[in-house]
Design an enzyme around this catalytic site. Structure first.
Site: not given
Ligand code: A3P
Length: 299
Positions: A48, A52-53, A112, A134, A142, A197, A236, A259-260, A263
């Site tokens: 988290k 993914t970003w 991870h 982060r 998250s 992050y 995204m 999931f999203m 952010g």
């Molecule tokens: P939140 O739950 O705080 O919104 P991971 O990919 O490591 O599982 O992390 C997921 C976290 O990254 C989530 O945080 C998600 O919303 C956030 N995230 C995913 N894509 C993002 C983006 N393009 N910009 C900012 N945050 C992003």
């Protein structure tokens, strides 16, 4: 009764004192023996932290900004998740190891794992690694919401209880504190780009440029802007290949928490009580006393 309500949550075991799903524990020997190739790129994070970003940024760079190519498959299948596997329905079966082994080079892999559990071949092959960290409070928030929505995680029970587990490192993939500190130390000895992050939120263009440089890639201004646009949270969130709605239908419930999700930096302020914050800060100071690593909890 809906399928989701009947799906049991994962069971938890341990490897070298770190909690993992029983499934990961049962395949650990193979994970440890994984054969990295010299041109593998590894994206490593605590769960988290923005995995993914970062994966989407890296893929956009590798595909030279070609959005269609980036939509060839879900994030989960474009970049094998090294240690992860699922065999039980209702999730589609998945083996990060098998996916990686079948993938032609150059591969980009996701993990991870805490630094001490990274398969030794990654160090032997001197692979490039991008690590993203982060701040603890947002990472915890998250992770909590992710536990609520995914049966692939144990039941978080309550916010209070989950916070306690996070602070004591009794969550999957172990202690956040040890994770970020361990990788921070490793960056001086290996080819590791250590990103935050918070920096990515504040100045995504600058952080994308750091990744470009690390990957020894160059793109023109137009492509750079395309990457920026397509890796924004808003895009995204709507992209079925990145928002985790295409897979895991049986175990993730986005109506509980998508999931999203948000952010942003600083959402922890909507979750921590004043007393919880004081307790967390006090404990944090102790656990982070032996590192030069500094996080920003707000922008
Ligand atoms: P939140 O739950 O705080 O919104 P991971 O990919 O490591 O599982 O992390 C997921 C976290 O990254 C989530 O945080 C998600 O919303 C956030 N995230 C995913 N894509 C993002 C983006 N393009 N910009 C900012 N945050 C992003």
């Amino acid at each position: 009764v809906s399928l989701k309500q009947t799906v049991p949550r994962v069971e938890v075991g341990e490897v070298e004192g770190i909690p993992f799903t029983k499934q990961i524990c049962s395949t650990w020997d193979q994970v440890w023996k994984f054969k990295a190739r010299p041109d593998d790129l590894l994206i490593a994070t605590y769960t988290k932290a923005g995995t993914t970003w970062t994966q989407e940024i890296v893929d956009m760079i590798q595909q030279n900004g070609d959005v269609e190519k980036c939509r060839r498959a879900t994030t989960y299948r474009r970049h094998p998740f090294l240690e992860w596997s699922i065999q039980e329905p209702p999730a589609e079966s998945y083996s990060g190891l098998e996916l990686a082994e079948a993938m032609p080079s150059p591969r980009t892999l996701k993990t991870h794992l805490p630094v001490q559990l990274v398969p030794p071949s990654f160090w032997e092959q001197n692979c490039k690694i991008i690590y993203v960290a982060r701040n603890a409070k947002d990472n915890l928030v998250s992770y909590y919401h992710f536990h609520r929505m995914s049966k692939g995680m144990p039941d978080p029970v309550t916010w209070e209880e989950f916070m306690e587990k996070f602070m004591t490192g009794k969550v999957l993939w172990g202690s956040w504190y040890d994770h970020v500190k361990g990788w921070w130390k490793a960056k001086d000895k290996h080819r590791i780009l250590y990103l935050f992050y918070e920096d990515m939120k504040e100045n995504p263009k600058q952080e994308i440029q750091k990744i470009l440089k690390f990957l020894e890639k160059d793109v023109n201004e137009e492509v750079l802007n395309k990457i920026l646009h397509n890796t924004s949270f808003e895009i995204m969130k709507e992209n079925p290949m990145t928002n985790y709605t295409t897979e895991f239908r049986g175990i993730m419930d986005h109506s509980i928490s998508p999931f999203m999700r948000k952010g942003v930096v600083g959402d922890w302020k909507n979750h921590f009580t004043v007393a919880q914050n004081e307790k967390f800060d006090e404990d944090y100071k102790k656990k982070m006393a032996d590192t030069s690593l500094v996080f920003r909890m707000e922008l």
